[in-house]
Design a protein around this motif. Structure first.
Motif, PDB file in Angstrom:
ATOM      1  N   UNK A  47      49.744  39.947  22.950  1.00 39.67           N
ATOM      2  CA  UNK A  47      50.361  39.159  24.020  1.00 39.67           C
ATOM      3  C   UNK A  47      50.696  40.032  25.224  1.00 39.67           C
ATOM      4  N   UNK A  48      51.042  41.303  24.983  1.00 35.50           N
ATOM      5  CA  UNK A  48      51.460  42.179  26.073  1.00 35.50           C
ATOM      6  C   UNK A  48      50.360  43.144  26.499  1.00 35.50           C
ATOM      7  N   UNK A  49      49.171  43.007  25.908  1.00 39.90           N
ATOM      8  CA  UNK A  49      48.101  43.958  26.215  1.00 39.90           C
ATOM      9  C   UNK A  49      46.794  43.253  26.547  1.00 39.90           C
ATOM     10  N   UNK A  50      46.896  42.140  27.267  1.00 39.59           N
ATOM     11  CA  UNK A  50      45.689  41.398  27.625  1.00 39.59           C
ATOM     12  C   UNK A  50      45.023  41.906  28.890  1.00 39.59           C
ATOM     13  N   UNK A  51      45.715  42.773  29.630  1.00 42.86           N
ATOM     14  CA  UNK A  51      45.180  43.252  30.913  1.00 42.86           C
ATOM     15  C   UNK A  51      43.785  43.863  30.775  1.00 42.86           C
ATOM     16  N   UNK A  52      43.532  44.746  29.791  1.00 40.90           N
ATOM     17  CA  UNK A  52      42.180  45.317  29.686  1.00 40.90           C
ATOM     18  C   UNK A  52      41.087  44.265  29.550  1.00 40.90           C
ATOM     19  N   UNK A  53      41.361  43.195  28.802  1.00 40.96           N
ATOM     20  CA  UNK A  53      40.369  42.141  28.652  1.00 40.96           C
ATOM     21  C   UNK A  53      40.150  41.406  29.974  1.00 40.96           C
ATOM     22  N   UNK A  54      41.255  41.082  30.654  1.00 41.18           N
ATOM     23  CA  UNK A  54      41.144  40.367  31.926  1.00 41.18           C
ATOM     24  C   UNK A  54      40.374  41.195  32.954  1.00 41.18           C
ATOM     25  N   UNK A  55      40.675  42.486  33.008  1.00 37.66           N
ATOM     26  CA  UNK A  55      39.991  43.358  33.960  1.00 37.66           C
ATOM     27  C   UNK A  55      38.509  43.458  33.614  1.00 37.66           C
ATOM     28  N   UNK A  56      38.198  43.552  32.322  1.00 35.28           N
ATOM     29  CA  UNK A  56      36.796  43.622  31.904  1.00 35.28           C
ATOM     30  C   UNK A  56      36.033  42.384  32.364  1.00 35.28           C
ATOM     31  N   UNK A  57      36.687  41.216  32.278  1.00 31.05           N
ATOM     32  CA  UNK A  57      36.064  39.973  32.729  1.00 31.05           C
ATOM     33  C   UNK A  57      35.783  40.024  34.226  1.00 31.05           C
ATOM     34  N   UNK A  58      36.804  40.345  35.006  1.00 30.48           N
ATOM     35  CA  UNK A  58      36.661  40.247  36.459  1.00 30.48           C
ATOM     36  C   UNK A  58      35.876  41.407  37.063  1.00 30.48           C
ATOM     37  N   UNK A  59      35.911  42.580  36.447  1.00 30.27           N
ATOM     38  CA  UNK A  59      35.069  43.672  36.955  1.00 30.27           C
ATOM     39  C   UNK A  59      33.599  43.346  36.699  1.00 30.27           C
ATOM     40  N   UNK A  60      33.312  42.683  35.577  1.00 30.28           N
ATOM     41  CA  UNK A  60      31.937  42.265  35.286  1.00 30.28           C
ATOM     42  C   UNK A  60      31.465  41.225  36.302  1.00 30.28           C
ATOM     43  N   UNK A  61      32.360  40.302  36.663  1.00 31.20           N
ATOM     44  CA  UNK A  61      32.005  39.284  37.655  1.00 31.20           C
ATOM     45  C   UNK A  61      31.762  39.926  39.011  1.00 31.20           C
ATOM     46  N   UNK A  62      32.608  40.879  39.396  1.00 30.84           N
ATOM     47  CA  UNK A  62      32.416  41.567  40.672  1.00 30.84           C
ATOM     48  C   UNK A  62      31.088  42.304  40.721  1.00 30.84           C
ATOM     49  N   UNK A  63      30.602  42.682  39.555  1.00 33.28           N
ATOM     50  CA  UNK A  63      29.316  43.381  39.485  1.00 33.28           C
ATOM     51  C   UNK A  63      28.160  42.406  39.266  1.00 33.28           C
ATOM     52  N   UNK A  64      28.446  41.122  39.370  1.00 36.87           N
ATOM     53  CA  UNK A  64      27.385  40.125  39.266  1.00 36.87           C
ATOM     54  C   UNK A  64      26.823  39.947  37.871  1.00 36.87           C
ATOM     55  N   UNK A  65      27.652  40.150  36.842  1.00 34.72           N
ATOM     56  CA  UNK A  65      27.188  40.048  35.458  1.00 34.72           C
ATOM     57  C   UNK A  65      28.006  39.005  34.707  1.00 34.72           C
ATOM     58  N   UNK A  66      27.724  37.700  34.903  1.00 33.91           N
ATOM     59  CA  UNK A  66      28.496  36.655  34.223  1.00 33.91           C
ATOM     60  C   UNK A  66      28.300  36.663  32.710  1.00 33.91           C
ATOM     61  N   UNK A  67      27.153  37.153  32.242  1.00 36.30           N
ATOM     62  CA  UNK A  67      26.910  37.204  30.798  1.00 36.30           C
ATOM     63  C   UNK A  67      27.928  38.121  30.127  1.00 36.30           C
ATOM     64  N   UNK A  68      28.082  39.330  30.663  1.00 35.31           N
ATOM     65  CA  UNK A  68      29.038  40.281  30.089  1.00 35.31           C
ATOM     66  C   UNK A  68      30.467  39.770  30.258  1.00 35.31           C
ATOM     67  N   UNK A  69      30.765  39.166  31.400  1.00 40.37           N
ATOM     68  CA  UNK A  69      32.106  38.628  31.647  1.00 40.37           C
ATOM     69  C   UNK A  69      32.453  37.557  30.619  1.00 40.37           C
ATOM     70  N   UNK A  70      31.500  36.665  30.338  1.00 44.45           N
ATOM     71  CA  UNK A  70      31.736  35.594  29.375  1.00 44.45           C
ATOM     72  C   UNK A  70      31.974  36.159  27.975  1.00 44.45           C
ATOM     73  N   UNK A  71      31.238  37.193  27.611  1.00 46.11           N
ATOM     74  CA  UNK A  71      31.413  37.784  26.285  1.00 46.11           C
ATOM     75  C   UNK A  71      32.785  38.450  26.153  1.00 46.11           C
ATOM     76  N   UNK A  72      33.265  39.110  27.219  1.00 43.90           N
ATOM     77  CA  UNK A  72      34.619  39.675  27.183  1.00 43.90           C
ATOM     78  C   UNK A  72      35.661  38.562  27.083  1.00 43.90           C
TER      79      UNK A  72
END
Length: 301
Positions: free
Chosen positions: A73-98
């Protein structure tokens, strides 16, 4: 300037590594990943991946499921960042998997101690191996948290190695009993595997909410798109709460709120011509679990 900010975060990363602060390193890796994407997508991906791995390894060291659930509950930031950094890099497939990995981890911890025993006989050897590995992780992280003048050499590498060994045990169990493996660790299918299961006339609409942003993943047999909702998580939380109160009290404002939430959540996806005629299989997230999707009002009523 960006270069100054990146340099400062890299300096912070070195300091956290010097003192063997795993939590600090994971958070700093996440911040760096979000900062350098999309300028350096390859490094951003590696930083985000490393942050998630450290977070998972730290979680595995906790002694009971209540502690683990609170930790996630208090450590979701790494997952959220992984999602949005993948989106910024144009990789929705990797973002969805995270996104699915984070969802599966939270769901598994919520179910801890509330699900029936697996129908197959438990794998006692694997369980014993997991108990041993979890104890080693706990001991290592406890040792790393003690301040010392000389950092323990190779501790982070050992941490990653232990987490990798644990993951391998779960994978071996999965080959024999996916049901048991599902309660030992998180394993999410790839986008390609999910696409094979999507009906020809349907599209999965999986929402993802976080303080960083709110978006939906639209997955069909041929495509995977990440679409920004253009509205914040906080606004959606407010509107959802207002709708629940209005429905509970049968207030006249409920109809307007049902239409407003439809516009916020589906106006963009309904404008996509490549989804014409497709059934939408909705996967809610966060506060959207409290939204009665079948009652939302489209413009035509």
């Amino acid at each position: 300037e960006l270069s100054i900010a990146v340099a400062a975060w890299r300096q912070a990363l070195d300091l956290y590594r010097d003192v063997q602060d795993v939590s600090g390193e994971a958070t700093t890796l996440s911040s760096l990943a979000l900062l350098i994407a999309p300028a350096n997508c390859e490094e951003a991906h590696e930083l985000a991946k490393r942050s998630v791995e450290l977070t998972e390894a730290s979680r595995l060291s906790l002694r009971d499921m209540e502690e683990r659930s609170a930790f996630v509950d208090s450590a979701t930031v790494p997952y959220q960042v992984a999602v949005f950094s993948s989106i910024r890099c144009g990789d929705p497939f990797r973002a969805f998997e995270y996104s699915e990995r984070a969802r599966a981890r939270s769901f598994l911890d919520m179910l801890a101690g509330q699900v029936p025993a697996p129908t197959a006989a438990p794998d006692q050897v694997a369980r014993a191996q997991l108990v041993t590995l979890d104890a080693e992780l706990q001991s290592l992280l406890t040792n790393m948290s003690v301040p010392r003048r000389e950092p323990r050499s190779g501790a982070l590498a050992e941490l990653t190695s232990l987490a990798g060994r644990r993951r391998k045990v779960v994978e071996n169990v999965a080959a024999r009993s996916p049901e048991q493996a599902s309660m030992m660790g998180v394993s999410c299918g790839s986008v390609a595997e999910i696409q094979k299961r999507v009906p020809n006339d349907a599209a999965i609409v999986a929402f993802h909410l976080s303080p960083i942003g709110a978006l939906m993943f639209v997955v069909t047999r041929e495509r995977c798109r990440a679409i920004s909702l253009g509205v914040s998580e906080a606004v959606l939380q407010t509107k959802t709460s207002e709708l629940r109160r209005a429905l509970a009290s049968q207030h006249p404002s409920a109809r307007a709120l049902l239409r407003e939430l439809y516009d916020m959540l589906f106006k963009v996806v309904r404008a996509a011509t490549w989804l014409d005629g497709q059934r939408l299989l909705v996967v809610p997230h966060g506060c959207l679990h409290y939204v009665p999707f079948g009652a939302l009002l489209a413009p035509d009523g």
